[in-house]
Motif scaffolding. Structure first.
Motif: not given
Length: 359
Positions: A146-174
């Protein structure tokens, strides 16, 4: 923004969706406290109870009574993991927001490395799984595919093997608060908004207790949401397939005419016609289903229902009484572009050191 408000805001907000995790919650809390003690900054944890039917809510409220840094959003029913993350974003006040699962497959100890990267100036720090313990070969294979399929066909660069576990700066959250689409794939949305991103590798641990909350049915639904939200390739595939079959049919017609003129009757009969009709009918139904998936998402957007309903909110000051996702926190983003930009700049003040690029 009032400087006093900035001082009252926690530096870090942890958003943790919860659905029937009564066996994990006490251990999760203890490990989080031990890790966050070493951070040296203020923090809060927002547990989003996504319609649990066990004692999860009761345990979360006990933690809230013991520790005011623990805050709880209680949904009126189960709205889903991705929606629970969205609600956490709407209510998070931290300069940086960290999303992690409650099952301890995402080790809290990785947070220290993510925070370090954020302080270096990165806006999004996503965790990449180098190893996944306690999962079947089938799930490992399908997840990798799945990760390799979505990485190859998505309109944006979605990292391989990365789930929802992440940190985001406040301006990204906004920025992500402005994205209110119904069929949500949060890891794709965090890539879509852009900003300065970096990966942190880790080994994913087995689930501490309980059963997986992502059976095959939910995994397939998440995959459909991801593909239809970030790619038009399935629709384009219908067009390409139509041209291919039209070309093959044209060649077949020429061959059939030539063979008839040569007196060859091998192509006569109902069997060939029946197989061809059934095959082409199956292809048409498949692509009608794909088109239906996209139309269904348009229908969901047109209905414009709220993403979620909060039945109760504990620990928010002033107490959060609004039931829908358009909370006072999400309303800091104005409908006009000018006020939106000013709100983003005003709210994006953080306590981290400036990056080398901005120094």
């Amino acid at each position: 923004m009032d400087p006093r408000e900035s001082q009252l805001r926690p530096t870090f907000s942890l958003v943790i969706p919860v659905w029937n995790e009564e066996q994990v919650i006490p251990v999760l809390y203890e490990r989080l406290v031990q890790v966050m003690k070493g951070v040296g900054d203020s923090w809060e944890v927002i547990f989003v109870n996504d319609g649990s039917t066990d004692r999860s809510l009761e345990l979360l409220l006990e933690l809230h009574e013991r520790d005011p840094r623990i805050k709880v959003l209680n949904f009126s029913r189960n709205f889903g993991h991705q929606i629970a993350i969205t609600a956490g974003f709407d209510y998070a006040d931290g300069d940086a927001v960290i999303v992690m699962d409650a099952d301890l497959q995402d080790p809290p100890e990785v947070l220290l490395r993510m925070i370090e990267r954020w302080r270096e100036g990165y806006d999004v720090v996503y965790a990449v799984r180098t190893k996944r313990e306690g999962e079947s070969k089938f799930k490992l294979w399908t997840a990798a595919a799945f990760y390799r399929l979505i990485h190859s066909i998505a309109d944006v660069d979605i990292p391989l093997d990365a789930g929802d576990f992440r940190l985001m700066d406040r301006r990204v959250v906004l920025a992500m608060r402005r994205l209110r689409e119904k069929s949500r794939f949060m890891r794709g949305l965090s890539s879509w908004v852009g900003f300065k991103q970096i990966a942190v590798e880790y080994e994913r641990a087995p689930r501490y207790a309980g059963e997986t909350k992502y059976p095959l049915r939910k995994m397939v639904r998440l995959a459909f949401n991801a593909i239809t939200s970030f790619s038009h390739v399935p629709l384009q595939l219908a067009t390409y397939t139509g041209f291919v079959f039209a070309g093959v049919s044209g060649v077949g017609i020429i061959i059939a005419i030539f063979m008839r003129l040569m007196g060859n009757a091998q192509l006569l009969g109902q069997a060939t016609t029946l197989v061809s009709v059934l095959f082409l009918g199956g292809v048409q139904l498949i692509f009608l289903g794909i088109i239906g998936e996209y139309l269904g998402r348009i229908y969901d957007e047109v209905k414009n229902r709220p993403l979620y309903i909060v039945a109760d909110a504990y620990g928010f000051d002033p107490p959060a009484q609004l039931m829908f996702h358009a909370s006072r926190r999400s309303q800091v983003v104005s409908s006009s572009s000018e006020s939106t930009q000013s709100a983003v700049h005003a709210e994006a003040t953080t306590n981290r050191a400036p990056s080398a690029d901005n120094a």
